[in-house]
Design a protein around this motif. Sequence first.
Motif, short mmCIF file in Angstrom:
data_model
loop_
_atom_site.label_atom_id
_atom_site.label_comp_id
_atom_site.label_asym_id
_atom_site.label_seq_id
_atom_site.Cartn_x
_atom_site.Cartn_y
_atom_site.Cartn_z
N GLU B 119 0.82 -1.22 0.00
CA GLU B 119 0.00 0.00 0.00
C GLU B 119 0.85 1.26 0.00
OE1 GLU B 119 -2.79 -0.54 3.29
OE2 GLU B 119 -2.83 -2.67 2.81
N GLN B 120 2.16 1.09 -0.09
CA GLN B 120 3.09 2.22 -0.11
C GLN B 120 2.83 3.17 1.04
OE1 GLN B 120 3.31 3.93 -4.07
NE2 GLN B 120 4.24 2.08 -4.87
N GLY B 121 2.59 2.60 2.19
CA GLY B 121 2.23 3.38 3.37
C GLY B 121 3.42 4.08 4.01
N ALA B 122 3.11 5.13 4.76
CA ALA B 122 4.15 5.87 5.48
C ALA B 122 3.83 5.91 6.98
CB ALA B 122 4.24 7.29 4.94
N LEU B 123 4.88 6.09 7.78
CA LEU B 123 4.73 6.05 9.23
C LEU B 123 5.18 7.34 9.89
CD1 LEU B 123 6.60 2.66 9.85
CD2 LEU B 123 4.18 2.97 9.38
N CYS B 124 4.73 7.53 11.13
CA CYS B 124 5.35 8.57 11.95
C CYS B 124 5.45 8.07 13.38
CB CYS B 124 4.55 9.88 11.90
SG CYS B 124 3.03 9.86 12.86
N LEU B 125 6.22 8.78 14.16
CA LEU B 125 6.44 8.39 15.54
C LEU B 125 6.01 9.51 16.46
CD1 LEU B 125 8.07 6.16 17.33
CD2 LEU B 125 9.64 8.05 17.59
N GLY B 126 5.01 9.25 17.27
CA GLY B 126 4.51 10.28 18.18
C GLY B 126 4.98 10.03 19.60
N TYR B 127 6.13 10.59 19.95
CA TYR B 127 6.64 10.48 21.33
C TYR B 127 6.58 11.83 22.04
CZ TYR B 127 8.87 5.82 20.78
OH TYR B 127 9.13 4.49 20.59
N SER B 128 7.15 12.85 21.38
CA SER B 128 7.35 14.11 22.10
C SER B 128 6.06 14.94 22.13
CB SER B 128 8.49 14.91 21.48
OG SER B 128 8.18 15.21 20.15
N GLU B 129 6.01 15.83 23.11
CA GLU B 129 4.84 16.69 23.28
C GLU B 129 5.30 18.12 23.51
OE1 GLU B 129 2.30 15.15 26.33
OE2 GLU B 129 2.25 13.16 25.44
N ARG B 130 4.44 19.04 23.14
CA ARG B 130 4.79 20.46 23.23
C ARG B 130 5.25 20.85 24.64
NH1 ARG B 130 3.06 25.01 19.97
NH2 ARG B 130 1.67 23.68 18.77
N GLU B 131 4.57 20.33 25.64
CA GLU B 131 4.87 20.75 27.01
C GLU B 131 5.90 19.87 27.71
OE1 GLU B 131 3.70 23.52 28.04
OE2 GLU B 131 2.36 23.76 26.31
#
Lengths: 123, 599
Positions: B119-131
Amino acid sequence: MNSSVSNQTAIANWLIQQLSEKLSLDKSSISVSEPLTRYGLDSIDAVTMVGDIEDILDVELPSTLFWDYPTIEKSSQFLADNYDVSAIAFDSDAATPEVVEEKVPEPVAAGKSKGWGGLFGRS
Amino acid sequence: MEQLEQYRIAENLEQDLGDPSHPESVMSFKTVMELDEQEAFPEQELTWLYNWHLQDYYVPANCGGKFTNFEEFLAIVRVLSRRDQTTGIAFTTLFWSFLCWMAGTDAQKQKLSKFIIEEQGALCLGYSEREHGSDLVNGGLTATKVSGGYILNGEKWPINRATRSGLSFVLARTGEEGEAKGLSLFMVDKRELDSSNYYNLPKILTHGIRGSDMSGIGFSDCFVPDSMLLWKEGDGLELGLKGFQITRTFCAAFSQGAADTALKTTLNFALKRIVYNKTVWELPQPRKVLTDAFLDILICDCETIGAARGFSVVPEQFSVWAAVVKYFVTRQLEQMVNDVYVVLGSRFYMRDEHDYGIFQKVLRDNSIISMFDGSTVVNLHALILQFRQLTKTRQRRKPKTMSAIASRLETTFSLQKPAPNFEPTKLELFGRGADDSLQGLEIALTQLEELKGNPEVDSEMLEKLIALSNLVLEELNAHDEAIAQSKFEFGHEQSPELFEIAKKYCALHAAASCLHMWIYNRQLLGDFFAQGEWLVLSIHRLLRTIRPMPYSISETYSENVANELVRLHKSDKLFSIVPIQLAQSIIKQEDKINELIRI
């Protein structure tokens, strides 16, 4: 060693000693039932401290030990229940019952003046 | 020099992408500069890479892909990044898939494999937060358990590809604030969510990698099913930290790509530009700057290629090795780019002059690499916490330990030997003080002694090499002594001096890795590599950063290394210990034809 000191108490004393030295805390301020993080020991420090215990016990422990058992009470109980902890029990600093009762001053301030006291002692 | 199989794919990709200095090539400097000026996402370039099926090399062979080893992977990402770090990084967010390859169920792996490959998919990594930045355990994004799944609430920011990805790895708090076991990792398939329960944050304007989708993602009472949880509830931090060991190491490939382009474009200028009746290259000072830059690349190659192979041999040591690579390689090459721009003169600052103004883009893009995925300080701190264990372990080595280290070093550093398959489950949160490269330094010294009298090895070079290597050992012993005598404290208030000690440790580590690399590949990587003059200069260069040393160790060696640099440049070979064939430069071919016509 005072034979009346149980293995769990010995480990608990040793942990209190470690925390007081390596976080510059007064031992009397450390409670066995509070999470270690309360004293400024963060999650990576806690993993590192497992290495210190492995050194003394000469056994491989789960690196997340202090994550899974986040108080001195719980971790010392886990260690006493599952491992041969006599090496810690025999450790002079840890086995001194006065450490918990705080009747005498800190026995040796080796960590402050002479490095980590006996770092190279084990062959 | 024979072709090494693990570099074949990178070479093929290189040829298919074509010469980046030719405007018609895919990801040409002209194109990527235009995209950068428009701050535009490199959509077409990424599509080209997916159609080439590059994504297959991010999925392990046993999960349906073609990934077999990190040495191959490193070379691939380097080839991408030398053209454009924006595209290199945007595509390589796929390396977060290792979180799933490490901890996913068969069903999760199957789903992810299909998503990436088909599906030629892409990923991201959600660790950090603004605060909360890198203070992960105090994160504010929560996952509350409900029947059949969790309810997510909160935001992740700043996240590369947060908007342009189908699947997000999200670290969420399932326990109390500050608890190490209070985090869980979710592989969130956005296509399966109710779109009214999540939203994207606007693109952030950045100094470099300007076309990136640097944004964020937010969840508002968003239900995710249990099947999106990776491993078990509470295991998020452990997984996250182990994942960092992989990604921090391979951030080095982005830097290597940038270093290559910075040096190439500067050489293009220095070899042609006439000042005072000579080319810039013919002047001693700029030639020395560029030669030192080449040495920096070779040093970083030894450290990084060693680490890439080491993942298969000593995965349990990467709490140390990943921190060394992430700190040392990214910083060394960042410094290298800064060192060479003076040779390019004011053109380094121009956005539309000399090779389409690519230098200033490299300078901007590259400055984020040492920062993201764990900054310089984060990595040095990680090393500081492990110093006592490292010192103790080194002190306790016995003959049996040394022979085990020797055997592992050979598998790790000998590029001809097949490295075992990478087993991510063998990663450890802390390496129990093991660090083969430095703990095997005495082995390397013995091997050097054994080369005395060998007709293949120049005796003068060997003598210099042994003398320098003994200084490395002396410094390492001094380091251990200093650590043994110092007072250790936990926490984030470590003395600034310890950070300097950690930097020295990294320099020593790199020196040891260079030695091992040479010893095990002396007969494999061609004459220039075998002669070892570059190695003498490299160890000297590293030692100069940590102790007083004479300015120069051999003018002749420097000249020989300078000549090799030009030879590689003119024949379009990668500046590397493994100088693979790059796409042929059309401009240089025209130059050659003109030269022939003149003759």
